[in-house]
Design an enzyme around this catalytic site. Structure first.
Site, PDB file in Angstrom:
ATOM      1  N   ASP A  75      42.413  40.425  37.364  1.00  0.00           N
ATOM      2  CA  ASP A  75      41.611  40.730  38.548  1.00  0.00           C
ATOM      3  C   ASP A  75      41.649  39.603  39.565  1.00  0.00           C
ATOM      4  O   ASP A  75      42.027  38.457  39.256  1.00  0.00           O
ATOM      5  CB  ASP A  75      40.169  41.056  38.158  1.00  0.00           C
ATOM      6  CG  ASP A  75      39.451  39.892  37.490  1.00  0.00           C
ATOM      7  OD1 ASP A  75      40.094  39.175  36.684  1.00  0.00           O
ATOM      8  OD2 ASP A  75      38.254  39.688  37.749  1.00  0.00           O
ATOM      9  N   GLU A 135      37.405  38.782  35.160  1.00  0.00           N
ATOM     10  CA  GLU A 135      37.148  37.347  35.044  1.00  0.00           C
ATOM     11  C   GLU A 135      36.350  36.822  36.223  1.00  0.00           C
ATOM     12  O   GLU A 135      35.583  35.866  36.081  1.00  0.00           O
ATOM     13  CB  GLU A 135      38.469  36.584  34.930  1.00  0.00           C
ATOM     14  CG  GLU A 135      38.316  35.098  34.560  1.00  0.00           C
ATOM     15  CD  GLU A 135      38.147  34.166  35.754  1.00  0.00           C
ATOM     16  OE1 GLU A 135      37.820  32.988  35.544  1.00  0.00           O
ATOM     17  OE2 GLU A 135      38.347  34.620  36.908  1.00  0.00           O
TER      18      GLU A 135
END
Length: 361
Positions: A75, A135
């Site tokens: 991400d 994350e």
């Protein structure tokens, strides 16, 4: 139109990075990229592939004496709001430099992982490649945390590298991070008769004053100098333009050196804001440097550079909590992460791949 398995893991790793960057994977939107990574890894018979949501684990099982983890998150933070910003999607290539969201944080590192996964059929150590979601948001959503809960055996290893941007040198450990909400309370009243109330926003000035006067420390941990920081990151309060506010909240982020536990860091904040209504809303322990391992010394020798501390929190802390020594090592400048001008030289990605190939091959 691209098919789900159109990632070519054997192409130039800089071109692969660009391909990854062209897939919007802002936190919560990782599925398309996860599908492509999963499909690409399934093409290789030397890998055992496991999927948990939008996190993928690929492992060699050669019976080597040691196992190494290479981990990276899929991400990114949200795209820039600034019109014309280069740190967006899709990527741009200008004079050998890749511009776009994820260039440094951390699709260059993910591309290196994928290239190694495809190439290294007989590495000197068994390797576990981990690609995970969420994350860049609250720790409770972390795909790596989910893997640790659901399949901890897949994270077991002798050493781990998180391919976060480090400008091509090893950064040991990481600072811990914690967030607090400090609340002030007042009494609502019409602003034309302010003396009938008590202004909670004005009281928040005392919180800001203590922050402004606070002197963050630099702490030596196992030979590396970790700089701390404590800052207000958000302030909210009030209900209308003609009402004396009866509440205000100041959110504070404390980045603390890995000599402290999360509980010890909380004690620092509670002491500084003694007398205020305060609540810890998020937090993660840091990680002490993992440089005392022979396997780490071998990597440092190949790089020929002195290791540095990692100031920002990274998931090396999760590996450290699992008993796996871990360091950060990846292409790109961490100071550009999350910026509207996020970029990485294509050659830096190739150099990172070359170094890890020499270490693992």
């Amino acid at each position: 139109m691209n098919t789900v398995n159109d990632l070519d893991l054997r192409q130039d790793v800089a071109v692969l990075t660009e391909q990854l960057m062209n897939i919007n994977s802002v936190s919560g939107n990782e599925q398309e990229l996860a599908d492509k990574v999963h499909a690409a890894l399934l093409e290789f018979d030397h890998l055992q592939v496991h999927r948990d949501g939008d996190s993928i684990v690929a492992r060699t099982t050669l019976g080597r004496d040691r196992r190494v983890v290479l981990a990276g998150h899929l991400d990114t933070v949200p795209l820039p709001r600034t019109d014309g910003a280069r740190g967006t999607v899709p990527a741009q290539v200008i004079d050998g430099v890749l511009y776009g969201r994820g260039a440094t944080d951390m699709k260059g590192g993910v591309a290196v992982q994928l290239a190694l996964a495809a190439e290294l059929t007989e590495p000197k150590h068994d390797i576990t490649y981990i690609f995970y979601d969420h994350e860049e948001v609250a720790a409770s959503k972390s795909g790596l945390g989910r893997l640790a809960r659901n399949s901890p055996q897949l994270l077991a290893a002798d050493f781990a590298i998180l391919l976060e941007p480090t400008n091509g040198t090893v950064e040991g450990g990481c600072n811990g991070t914690s967030r607090f909400v400090i609340r002030t309370h007042g009494t609502a009243a019409h602003s034309a008769r302010a003396w009938m109330g008590h202004n909670a926003i004005h009281d928040a000035s005392q919180v800001l004053r203590r922050l402004a006067e606070y002197q963050p420390q630099t702490i030596n941990v196992e030979g590396l100098e970790f700089r701390e920081g404590m800052n207000a990151v958000r302030i909210t309060g009030g209900v209308a333009g003609n009402v004396i506010p009866d509440h205000c909240e100041v959110e504070v982020n404390y980045r603390f050196a890995p000599d402290k536990t999360l509980e010890q860091a909380e004690a620092v904040v509670l002491e500084l804001f003694d007398g205020f209504d305060i609540e810890r809303t998020d937090g993660s322990n840091g990680a002490r440097p993992g440089l005392d391992q022979q396997i780490a010394a071998e990597l440092i020798s190949i790089l020929g550079q002195e290791p540095k501390p990692k100031y920002g929190w990274t998931d090396v802390a999760r590996f450290s909590a699992l008993g796996v020594p871990a360091v950060n090592f990846g292409p790109g400048d961490a100071l550009l992460a999350h910026s509207d001008d996020e970029h990485v030289p294509q050659q830096a990605i190739r150099d990172c791949l070359s170094s890890l190939r020499s270490w693992l091959g």
